[in-house]
Design a protein around this motif. Sequence first.
Motif, PDB file in Angstrom:
ATOM      1  N   PHE A 213       1.049  -1.202  -0.071  1.00 44.48           N
ATOM      2  CA  PHE A 213       0.025  -0.045  -0.033  1.00 44.48           C
ATOM      3  C   PHE A 213       0.944   1.207  -0.095  1.00 44.48           C
ATOM      4  N   GLU A 214       1.905   1.225   0.868  1.00 41.52           N
ATOM      5  CA  GLU A 214       3.071   2.352   0.815  1.00 41.52           C
ATOM      6  C   GLU A 214       3.652   2.624  -0.465  1.00 41.52           C
ATOM      7  N   LEU A 215       3.879   1.398  -1.199  1.00 39.01           N
ATOM      8  CA  LEU A 215       4.825   1.549  -2.390  1.00 39.01           C
ATOM      9  C   LEU A 215       3.855   2.279  -3.541  1.00 39.01           C
ATOM     10  N   THR A 216       2.528   1.696  -3.428  1.00 43.16           N
ATOM     11  CA  THR A 216       1.407   2.019  -4.419  1.00 43.16           C
ATOM     12  C   THR A 216       1.190   3.595  -4.292  1.00 43.16           C
ATOM     13  N   GLY A 217       1.133   4.024  -3.065  1.00 43.69           N
ATOM     14  CA  GLY A 217       0.826   5.629  -3.008  1.00 43.69           C
ATOM     15  C   GLY A 217       2.084   6.481  -3.197  1.00 43.69           C
ATOM     16  N   VAL A 218       3.412   5.934  -3.048  1.00 43.73           N
ATOM     17  CA  VAL A 218       4.634   6.641  -3.383  1.00 43.73           C
ATOM     18  C   VAL A 218       4.705   6.686  -5.133  1.00 43.73           C
TER      19      VAL A 218
ATOM     20  N   MET B 211       5.731   4.513   6.976  1.00 43.36           N
ATOM     21  CA  MET B 211       5.894   3.863   8.253  1.00 43.36           C
ATOM     22  C   MET B 211       6.085   2.375   8.307  1.00 43.36           C
ATOM     23  N   MET B 212       5.734   1.734   7.184  1.00 39.92           N
ATOM     24  CA  MET B 212       5.905   0.178   7.488  1.00 39.92           C
ATOM     25  C   MET B 212       7.321  -0.381   6.948  1.00 39.92           C
ATOM     26  N   LEU B 213       7.685   0.233   5.606  1.00 38.25           N
ATOM     27  CA  LEU B 213       8.964  -0.222   5.106  1.00 38.25           C
ATOM     28  C   LEU B 213      10.170   0.897   5.474  1.00 38.25           C
ATOM     29  N   GLY B 214       9.779   2.072   5.913  1.00 42.03           N
ATOM     30  CA  GLY B 214      10.928   2.991   6.195  1.00 42.03           C
ATOM     31  C   GLY B 214      11.321   3.478   4.784  1.00 42.03           C
ATOM     32  N   PHE B 215      10.785   3.420   3.746  1.00 41.44           N
ATOM     33  CA  PHE B 215      10.951   3.964   2.418  1.00 41.44           C
ATOM     34  C   PHE B 215      11.116   5.380   2.484  1.00 41.44           C
ATOM     35  N   PRO B 216      12.540   5.794   1.914  1.00 39.43           N
ATOM     36  CA  PRO B 216      12.916   7.214   1.964  1.00 39.43           C
ATOM     37  C   PRO B 216      11.918   8.267   1.177  1.00 39.43           C
TER      38      PRO B 216
ATOM     39  N   TYR C 132      10.034  12.992  -3.751  1.00 35.35           N
ATOM     40  CA  TYR C 132      10.315  14.429  -3.998  1.00 35.35           C
ATOM     41  C   TYR C 132      11.104  14.510  -5.178  1.00 35.35           C
ATOM     42  N   ALA C 133      12.136  13.816  -4.955  1.00 34.02           N
ATOM     43  CA  ALA C 133      13.331  13.903  -6.183  1.00 34.02           C
ATOM     44  C   ALA C 133      12.787  13.358  -7.694  1.00 34.02           C
ATOM     45  N   ALA C 134      11.723  12.565  -7.531  1.00 34.36           N
ATOM     46  CA  ALA C 134      10.953  12.065  -8.784  1.00 34.36           C
ATOM     47  C   ALA C 134      10.268  13.112  -8.989  1.00 34.36           C
ATOM     48  N   MET C 135       9.449  13.757  -8.373  1.00 32.02           N
ATOM     49  CA  MET C 135       8.544  14.586  -8.521  1.00 32.02           C
ATOM     50  C   MET C 135       8.863  15.991  -9.119  1.00 32.02           C
ATOM     51  N   THR C 136       9.871  16.480  -8.777  1.00 31.88           N
ATOM     52  CA  THR C 136      10.437  17.943  -8.930  1.00 31.88           C
ATOM     53  C   THR C 136      10.718  18.115 -10.445  1.00 31.88           C
TER      54      THR C 136
END
Length: 162
Positions: free
Chosen positions: A44-49, A120-125, A130-134
Amino acid sequence: MKILELLAKLCSVLSGILLTFITLMTCYSLIGRNTTGDTIVGDFELTGVATGAAIALFMPLCQLKKANIIVDFFTAKASEATIVQLDRLGALFMAMAFGLLAWRTYFGGMNAWISQSGSMMLGFPEWIVYAAMTPPLVLSGVIALAQAIMGEKFVVSDGAAA
């Protein structure tokens, strides 16, 4: 103008790859959850990111093709010259909006980098998102600014007005 078009198309291809990855990951996780009980932790976190990054990556092509919502009800009886000038003004407003988004996204990414915040779950930075979106937001702003300055002279390679 060719370089802007090429970069916009590259961003959309990257977004398509990202969305394909999300789809495959979600399918794998759902099939595993419903058959063997195995699942991808943090899917779920990876999907949102990835979705946030994909949306930003689609923006340059959207701006290039003038695929934003246009309400022409108020300009239906306006002259062509008036519509062109209003389109240029709208493109200028879009350039300013994309500039603001890019600026704040950059500083959000710097803040996430400094604080080393993660999901929260994975600690994905978070800074990676943000670096991908800018860059695509900056590119969208540059395209909108070029459309505001050049007006009808801004044309994409397939012959249609951008």
